[in-house]
Enzyme design. Structure first.
Site: not given
Lengths: 436, 436
Positions: B84, B163, B170, B185, B189
């Site tokens: 990620h 999320d 947010r 967050s 995921k």
């Protein structure tokens, strides 16, 4: 001009300041339903951590003040002064104070609130007078102020609508305890009364919102500063709320004590605070040369019965029965009494205002939630205050109640209020400080 | 058990910690529409100022992770590893990396997002391949992972719904920049992908969310800690995002560069970062003895064409035309090109990633708001990077555009990206740190 609310929130979050124009935009858009609650609650939480500058606070308060109608009391010839208390247990000062000050030639356009949690509300106490109405339309309000120099009313729905919305949101979003938010909420409502001056009673102690002198001083200074930026003189007193004020807690109970103060027969602390705050109102109004002159005028209004007379006329004008002033048995009462006694002899080291206030809510004298009904006749008479000597089995309190459920809910909390010591205790000072 | 949300907000606001049970309650109630947005946004703002303890963060992430479906990929025999990136300009690493790593015997159940603001999104880049679908149902997802060892899909709607809601809130309430909220967050995921390990690329610099190594390190450490509490090994790299990554910015542009990396013909920085992150994935998967062995395996997958083969099979399985790998003219393109030239000679001191990213959005390669459409064929080729020497009139960038409006919006921002110096400049290091 249009703004991005997430960006304005971000500016406050990161420690920046907003312009007057930006703050006015927020209040105007929120009042017009153009900003969602979730943005305002996040903004308010950022204010809790970052605070507001004096300029921001003046602009924010001004924007709230102008979010709805503002009273125009220019037809009233007398100087217009009000008093506001941040709330406590047994704090019935407004009721004897307003008629005495009005009797000395000051106009008081007083708008009060209802009790919530352990703090009582002036409206609930006034409504113990049979027939008394606290809802006045603007013309009736102005006319009565011109004629009698005193109105004792509830907040008008059309005044400061932004504060009503923000206050409800703060309550529901954990964003209540921030001095700028408390100060702007109080001051926007008071400034909407078109005042020439304001006396603040900032309560300090277990039964108050402010637990220590430092935070109370900060709140008072903030409100004085907002007043200054609106050219309205404000004087703040810090006063004790670690024990209940006076002897009576509960709505009819407090009305009885208020009438006693008007007759010159009230307990020493309630009487003294009425005189201290009232004298400052006379000085601010310019109708007294100084505090001692003001005290003398107020004493005279007690002795002559002029204060009682003003109250009788106000009660009559607002639909109530003024006979309660002569015959307190016309007030609501409760069916039964129960005496709480000292479990041993000693000196009262503590009589905890918060415990007494919470026990009064459990008894039915106050509300847990805004929607709750109250029982106007129930109440607590406090016999033993800090510094008093008691022997075993002496009564420390008398509870007036209607149902066993009320009494059983009240007693365990009430009994926890007293701490006895074997050594003599000094009474606590009533006036803890002053800010102007 | 039931809780009072204003009280839980107050606990966090005042610096206290919430229990796992309380945090699970918040997530479950919010996902079930039982807590209003204005309470969650106030809570998130309090988290921005008060942070979360490691225990709170583990519980919060776990509650988000279990707010919806969690993939069950136990039928996949291979170790499952994902990568990620926190996002940047020209960051197309996922596209060459995933087929190369899969070619070495690692399963990659990769779920990616779309671009927003100046950072690009892998889904938008993949969709430049004619016919390529990023929406797979759970059975197709699992089957393809078993058969090909690689899926390149969008986030499933049924995974981590909490999320999605919190992220949108947010964004709208100014509560984005908080390490616990960013970390939970991302990690909720990624943990929902049923992984055996995760490699993080935390971008640092003007074009990244994290502007300095200290905050990037804190974010990486927080995510590694969340991984630890879920028994999932996580390794984080801090890498430069002060200038764009590679040469190409824009969706088709970046696909072209990705294919070049798979062929061993990519620019040095894109190639190097692909190899560094890919090697760590092989090590985490246990298919390489160490980093140098892993690098050798990845190099072999480039030389043999095994990475390209895997990508071709994945493109075919997901409905796309694999001929793009041989013939990039099958990708979308733009009608015109414009060359930006150096205004004077010198050495490139700065090639600002944020300016290049913003100019790409203005060109139509990215989105200002989620609803915006993108133009897949427009893009920017960067010719001059930090340390390069240029003479006056040398091209520093080529812009591919379709309309004059696109070009005119893009150019002023793009031209501001370069700072030239008269003295030679060192190239910036690509890898700034590592956390595991």
């Amino acid at each position: 001009m249009s703004h991005s609310m997430p960006e304005l929130i971000g500016t406050k979050r990161d420690g920046g300041s907003l312009s007057a124009e930006q703050l006015e935009w927020i209040i105007a858009q929120y009042t017009a339903d153009q900003i969602p609650d979730y943005q305002i609650s996040a903004f308010l939480m950022a204010v809790i951590f970052r605070g507001m500058t004096d300029d921001e606070l003046a602009a924010w308060t001004d924007a709230m003040l102008h979010s709805g109608d503002v009273l125009d009391l220019s037809s009233t010839a007398l100087p217009k002064i009000d008093k506001h208390s941040t709330g406590g247990v047994g704090d019935k000062i407004s009721i004897p104070l307003a008629p005495l000050v009005a009797a000395c030639g000051v106009a008081i356009p007083m708008m009060s609130g209802r009790g919530l949690g352990h703090t009582g509300g002036t409206l609930d106490k006034l409504e113990t007078i049979p027939g008394f109405k606290t809802r006045l339309d603007p013309e009736a309000f102005t006319r009565q102020l011109d004629e009698l120099g005193l109105v004792l009313a509830g907040q008008s729905e059309t005044l400061v609508p932004a504060d009503r919305r923000i206050y409800a949101l703060r309550d529901a979003s954990g964003t209540v305890p921030a001095i700028p938010l408390i100060a702007s909420s109080i001051m926007s409502k008071k400034l909407a009364e078109d005042l020439d001056g304001l006396v603040l009673d900032v309560k300090i102690g277990s039964g108050a919102f402010m637990k220590d002198v430092a935070s109370g001083t900060a709140l008072a200074e903030t409100m004085v500063s907002i007043g200054r930026s609106h050219d309205t003189p404000v004087v703040g007193f810090l006063t004790d709320m670690d024990q209940p004020l006076g002897r009576e807690v509960g709505n009819a109970n407090e009305m009885v004590e208020s009438i006693a103060v008007l007759r010159g027969e009230g307990p020493p602390d309630t009487t003294e605070l009425t005189m201290v705050l009232g004298a400052e109102m006379l000085v601010l109004a310019g109708v007294a040369a100084g505090r001692s002159d003001a005290r003398a005028q107020l004493d005279a209004a007690v002795r002559s019965g002029a204060g009682l007379d003003v109250f009788a006329r106000v009660i009559t004008a607002q639909g109530g029965n003024p006979a309660v002033l002569e015959d307190p048995t016309l007030l609501p009462t409760a069916a039964h009494t129960h005496t709480v006694t000292a479990t041993r002899g000693g000196y009262v080291e503590r009589c905890d205002a918060l415990a007494v206030g919470r026990s009064a809510v459990r008894l039915g004298a106050g509300r847990q939630a805004k929607e709750d009904a109250i029982d106007p006749g129930v109440g607590i008479t406090v016999h033993a205050k800090v510094g008093d000597a008691v022997t075993e089995s002496d009564p420390v309190a008398t509870v007036r109640y209607n149902t066993e459920d009320q009494l059983n809910a009240c007693l365990p909390v009430l009994e926890s209020a007293w701490v006895l010591s074997e050594t003599p205790q000094q009474p606590v000072p009533l006036i803890l400080g002053e800010v102007s």
